[in-house]
Design an enzyme around this catalytic site. Structure first.
Site, PDB file in Angstrom:
ATOM      1  N   GLU A  69     -13.051  10.220 -23.881  1.00 44.39           N
ATOM      2  CA  GLU A  69     -12.672   9.384 -25.018  1.00 44.39           C
ATOM      3  C   GLU A  69     -11.178   9.621 -25.225  1.00 44.39           C
ATOM      4  O   GLU A  69     -10.767  10.573 -25.885  1.00 44.39           O
ATOM      5  CB  GLU A  69     -13.455   9.761 -26.274  1.00 44.39           C
ATOM      6  N   ASP A 123     -15.049  14.437 -26.189  1.00 50.82           N
ATOM      7  CA  ASP A 123     -14.537  13.869 -27.432  1.00 50.82           C
ATOM      8  C   ASP A 123     -13.069  14.239 -27.650  1.00 50.82           C
ATOM      9  O   ASP A 123     -12.625  15.326 -27.282  1.00 50.82           O
ATOM     10  CB  ASP A 123     -15.375  14.395 -28.599  1.00 50.82           C
TER      11      ASP A 123
END
Length: 645
Positions: free
Chosen positions: A384, A331
């Protein structure tokens, strides 16, 4: 001399200590050896969870002896073990510093599974603070915050899956990911119940993988798991660590891979967790220009510190090793890569070369990806990352970050932006729907329609599109057909497969009752059929990362809101995809097919069974030597795939 001064004096030299409380032992059951201390100091201990934290000791017949505890707190004046076993009294079980490493140890007899504990740490200024164990492998149910002594007795039944995974090449395989927030998919389910209901549903819908929003323990539910306090413990909200293993095992036995969101970018400021762990900025940077995230109110890891990088790399390896996880989606990578991320001038410090790149974070990411792939063949490390940083999926040996895939945020934003225009205006924005092909092979991409697109006032996917109700649903079906044919792996957030009306709310869960209505059930069926067809057509995935796996047929029909292309397999077998993003059908549309033969529809999102208008094509023959063009019917707001029989 104080009690604690006498207790810790000369212990590192191995002198006898007469001040340990009865039932506590210094070294007989230590989890740490000389090599462990060396590897930790170098930041290279790849199984850190085996030597730090709480470890139950048993004798040969399995009888409990006690538990060994150890924790890294180099700047603490003193550390005591507190918990259920001693009524949370820090005077009962003081810990002993092991050499010069900053690690404190203690063994406590008769303490075993399910004991709640923390480390009471005396900081430099003499203040005592109780901290959860950074290496805890189980925790209390939030909002309680203690760590829990645990051991695994789980016997895995996924050997066939794990053996097959060793030769798995995800970039040359079908990858269709169902993104799930465990707490709100069907609220109230435990890990064991998910092993029945989630597994059955994912099989029915045809996805190849499940991706869980962070399972790592987090006290604040509205963070969805992205503010992690326990990097080695699955959240206790849904059951024990072994029950989470059971869920992963069940998915594997059903032929479904498991991906976890992993959050090495930041952590919350809770004083009982990692923040100022030993009274100093131990895990975070001391300078707020490096150590605090201005948007999220969280702390940023000190990636330049060996022990901190070791902690994070070991966390990644832990999930892959101990829970058989098949991939980690990392993330907020962009926030890690740039020192000036979301900061104004004067609020950040440049690197040693004067640049904005966070060189220490780059090193951490390279270590994490390379070490993960070294130990676990066939997994996926997914970034990401939303910027133009080069080489995200390039090998670390070539100075890349070493990821297997990168989320294609540009495709997501451009596609949704295009579809939010009224169809009559889309001709002026045709480049938004075709632009992604210009860079489709610059990285190994995954196409996401993620949770971020259906929260914070953005609404659900179906309600982003203009038109009446039928047009909205048709556009959504057409989008899925287009997305699954476009180069790149696929990811869809839960609820969007049946056209959820409301934006996602983790407090109330999904609107499952909508699937009882034909229009929503039609979208659900369409996506299931798309998934099944996608998995059965190597043309749609074998050459995802190679430009010769794609060929434009129609890329410039902006006036008709239409585009068409070919996907090729390794064996040269074509599948033709045509998408009409206008509400007007195209009868007798001229389509230049790549090879002669008999062609038929394999997917048509306008099928009546999906709630479409029913404009379909019968099988037809074409001879490209005598007639370059076929005349086909392209339904309104629909995607059609043609395969050669």
């Amino acid at each position: 001399m104080s009690f604690f001064s006498r207790l810790f004096k000369s212990n590192a030299a191995g002198e006898e200590n007469n001040y340990l409380p009865q039932g506590s032992y210094l070294n007989p059951y230590s989890t740490l050896g000389e090599l462990d201390f060396h590897l930790i100091s170098e930041g290279r201990h790849e199984r850190l969870w085996d030597v730090l934290g709480a470890h139950i000791k048993r004798d040969a017949d399995g009888s409990l002896i006690g538990t060994a505890f150890s924790v890294w707190a180099p700047n603490a004046q003193a550390v005591s073990l507190v918990g259920d076993h001693n009524f949370w009294d820090r005077n009962t079980h003081p810990m002993v510093r092991a050499g010069s490493t900053g690690i404190w140890e203690i063994f406590v007899a008769d303490v075993g599974p399910n004991t709640c504990y923390k480390f009471a740490i005396c900081t430099i200024n003499g203040t005592w603070v109780d901290h959860a164990d950074p290496m805890a492998r189980a925790t209390e149910h939030p909002p309680r915050t203690a760590s829990v002594v645990t051991e695994s007795n789980y016997n895995w039944n996924d050997s066939q899956w794990m053996e097959k995974r060793k030769s798995y090449q995800p970039w040359r395989s079908p990858v269709s990911v169902y993104e799930v927030h465990a707490g709100s998919w069907r609220p109230g389910l435990s890990y064991l119940q998910m092993a029945d209901e989630l597994v059955a549903y994912v099989l029915e819908q045809g996805f190849t993988h499940v991706e869980f929003l962070p399972i790592t323990e987090h006290p604040y539910s509205p963070s969805w798991g992205y503010q992690v306090t326990s990097f080695f413990a699955p959240t206790s909200r849904f059951g024990s660590p072994d029950e989470f293993r059971f869920l992963v095992d069940a998915l594997h036995q059903a032929g479904i891979g498991v991906i976890l969101d992993w959050v090495p970018a930041h952590f919350p400021k809770d004083e009982w967790a990692l923040a100022k762990f030993d009274g100093t900025a131990l895990y975070e940077h001391a300078d707020p220009r490096l150590g605090e995230h201005p948007d999220w109110g969280t702390l940023i890891f000190n990636f330049g510190r060996n022990e901190v990088r070791n902690f994070l790399v070991a966390s990644a390896l832990y999930w892959l090793e101990e829970f058989h996880i098949d991939g980690l989606r990392v993330d907020a990578v962009a926030s890690m890569l740039y020192l000036d991320y979301s900061r104004k001038e004067g609020e950040w410090l440049p690197n040693k070369f004067g640049g904005r790149e966070n060189l220490e974070a780059v090193q951490l990411l390279q270590e994490a990806t390379s070490t993960a792939y070294k130990h676990h063949q066939g997994i996926m490390m997914i970034a990401e990352e939303s910027t133009a940083w080069g080489g995200v999926t390039k090998e670390t040996s070539s100075n890349g970050l070493g990821f297997g895939f990168k989320w294609n945020m540009g495709w997501m934003h451009d596609t949704l932006e295009y579809l939010q225009h009224e169809p009559i205006h889309r001709m002026f924005h045709h480049n938004e729907i075709t632009f992604s092909i210009l860079y489709a092979w610059s990285e190994n991409f995954m196409l996401p329609l993620s949770h971020d697109e259906v929260v914070h006032g953005k609404g659900s996917l179906v309600n982003k599109f203009p038109g009446d109700r039928w047009q909205k649903l048709a556009t959504l079906r057409a989008l899925y057909g287009f997305m699954w044919a476009h180069p790149g792996k696929k990811l869809l957030f839960m609820g969007q497969e049946f056209a959820q009306n409301n934006e996602w709310n983790q407090e109330v869960g999904l609107q499952w009752y909508l699937t009882e209505f034909a229009e929503h059930n039609g979208v659900q069926k369409a996506l299931a059929d798309i998934n099944m067809s996608y998995k059965g057509l190597p043309s749609m995935w074998e050459k995802d990362i190679f430009a010769d796996g794609f060929q434009w047929i129609v890329g410039d029909d902006g006036a008709g809101n239409t585009l068409a292309f070919v996907r090729w397999s390794d064996k040269g077998i074509p599948v033709v995809c045509v998408t009409n993003f206008s509400p007007v059908p195209h009868e007798q549309y001229s389509l230049r097919l790549p090879v002669s033969g008999v062609w038929r529809e394999v997917v048509n999102t306008d099928d009546l069974k999906y709630g479409g208008s029913g404009i379909t094509n019968n099988s037809f023959a074409v001879d490209v030597d005598t007639n370059l063009y076929a005349k086909v019917r392209i339904p309104p707001l629909a995607t059609v795939w043609f395969e050669r029989v």
